[in-house]
Design a protein around this motif. Structure first.
Motif, PDB file in Angstrom:
ATOM      1  N   PRO A  55       0.727  -1.007  -0.323  1.00 20.95           N
ATOM      2  CA  PRO A  55       0.012  -0.142   0.298  1.00 20.95           C
ATOM      3  C   PRO A  55       1.008   1.376   0.177  1.00 20.95           C
ATOM      4  N   ASP A  56       0.428   2.080  -0.923  1.00 24.45           N
ATOM      5  CA  ASP A  56       1.290   3.949  -1.026  1.00 24.45           C
ATOM      6  C   ASP A  56       0.729   4.630  -0.291  1.00 24.45           C
ATOM      7  N   HIS A  57      -0.780   4.926   0.298  1.00 21.98           N
ATOM      8  CA  HIS A  57      -0.874   5.599   1.174  1.00 21.98           C
ATOM      9  C   HIS A  57      -0.742   6.151   0.386  1.00 21.98           C
ATOM     10  N   ILE A  58      -1.649   6.529  -0.708  1.00 19.34           N
ATOM     11  CA  ILE A  58      -1.164   8.039  -1.492  1.00 19.34           C
ATOM     12  C   ILE A  58      -2.430   8.825  -1.365  1.00 19.34           C
ATOM     13  N   VAL A  59      -3.636   8.373  -1.140  1.00 15.45           N
ATOM     14  CA  VAL A  59      -4.828   9.049  -0.490  1.00 15.45           C
ATOM     15  C   VAL A  59      -5.202   9.258   0.746  1.00 15.45           C
ATOM     16  N   VAL A  82       4.054   9.131  -3.689  1.00 15.17           N
ATOM     17  CA  VAL A  82       4.437   8.776  -4.849  1.00 15.17           C
ATOM     18  C   VAL A  82       5.577   8.309  -5.230  1.00 15.17           C
ATOM     19  N   LYS A  83       7.010   8.481  -4.288  1.00 14.24           N
ATOM     20  CA  LYS A  83       8.149   7.563  -4.744  1.00 14.24           C
ATOM     21  C   LYS A  83       7.607   6.107  -4.401  1.00 14.24           C
ATOM     22  N   ARG A  87       8.650   3.218  -7.284  1.00 13.59           N
ATOM     23  CA  ARG A  87       9.406   2.291  -6.759  1.00 13.59           C
ATOM     24  C   ARG A  87       8.296   0.744  -7.477  1.00 13.59           C
ATOM     25  N   LYS A  88       7.420   1.054  -6.710  1.00 11.03           N
ATOM     26  CA  LYS A  88       6.297  -0.170  -6.634  1.00 11.03           C
ATOM     27  C   LYS A  88       6.603  -0.670  -8.401  1.00 11.03           C
ATOM     28  N   ILE A  93      10.464  -3.988  -5.048  1.00 14.43           N
ATOM     29  CA  ILE A  93       9.098  -3.796  -3.816  1.00 14.43           C
ATOM     30  C   ILE A  93      10.098  -3.728  -2.189  1.00 14.43           C
ATOM     31  N   ILE A  94      10.922  -3.404  -2.180  1.00 13.53           N
ATOM     32  CA  ILE A  94      12.409  -3.544  -1.295  1.00 13.53           C
ATOM     33  C   ILE A  94      11.455  -1.952  -0.642  1.00 13.53           C
ATOM     34  N   GLY A  95      12.252  -1.269  -2.137  1.00 14.48           N
ATOM     35  CA  GLY A  95      12.074  -0.223  -2.219  1.00 14.48           C
ATOM     36  C   GLY A  95      10.642   1.181  -2.005  1.00 14.48           C
ATOM     37  N   ALA A  96       9.316   0.612  -2.173  1.00  6.08           N
ATOM     38  CA  ALA A  96       8.017   0.894  -2.376  1.00  6.08           C
ATOM     39  C   ALA A  96       8.323   0.874  -0.746  1.00  6.08           C
ATOM     40  N   GLN A  97       7.988  -0.789  -0.249  1.00  3.08           N
ATOM     41  CA  GLN A  97       7.838  -0.880   1.065  1.00  3.08           C
ATOM     42  C   GLN A  97       8.642   0.247   2.474  1.00  3.08           C
ATOM     43  N   SER A  98       9.474   0.359   1.923  1.00  8.85           N
ATOM     44  CA  SER A  98      10.153   1.585   2.544  1.00  8.85           C
ATOM     45  C   SER A  98       9.809   2.968   2.606  1.00  8.85           C
ATOM     46  N   TYR A  99       9.877   3.473   1.371  1.00  7.06           N
ATOM     47  CA  TYR A  99       9.428   4.925   1.215  1.00  7.06           C
ATOM     48  C   TYR A  99       7.537   4.474   2.141  1.00  7.06           C
TER      49      TYR A  99
END
Length: 146
Positions: A55-59, A82-83, A87-88, A93-99
């Protein structure tokens, strides 16, 4: 029919040719009732990696940017969201989870500070208005009795 399996992939996977055609032909022979050959059957296993939902929590970040932007935390959370989405999209996936984790933490802080700010504002406005009403009523009592 051609019993030579055709390679499906080139490169690193070319050493293990899939046996899809051979299995289909053997199935047809078995259905017809003919004797099966004693040759060993080769199989191919394809492991498909399931996409991990990040989940990128953008909303939530957009909501905090518009409504709860205390100390610009909502905007910073939106940037990290957005970052995370970027990354996703490239498969990191690791970078996306970190951001996404950073965006979630910033969103929590923005929401908590925003709610505290709203509660304090409500308390200040309500007590201030009560003090003004009390001061006006005292003025009316003191000067109204003339």
């Amino acid at each position: 029919m051609n019993r030579t399996p055709q390679p499906l992939f080139t490169g690193a996977h070319a050493a293990v040719p899939p046996a899809y055609e051979m299995l289909k032909e053997e199935h047809e022979v078995a259905v017809l009732g003919a004797a099966q050959s004693q040759a060993p059957v080769t199989t191919t296993v394809i492991n498909i990696r399931s996409e991990t939902a990040v989940p990128d929590h953008i909303v939530w970040s957009l909501f905090n940017t518009v409504f709860m932007n205390c100390c610009c935390l909502g905007f910073v959370a939106f940037a990290y969201s957005v970052k995370s989405r970027d990354r996703k999209m490239v498969g990191d996936i690791i970078g996306a989870q970190s951001y996404a984790s950073t965006a979630k933490c910033l969103n929590i802080w923005a929401l908590v500070l925003g709610l505290l700010l709203i509660i304090v504002l409500i308390i200040v406005v309500s007590t201030g208005s009560l003090m003004i009403v009390q001061a006006v009523s005292e003025l009316i009592q003191n000067y109204g009795g003339h």
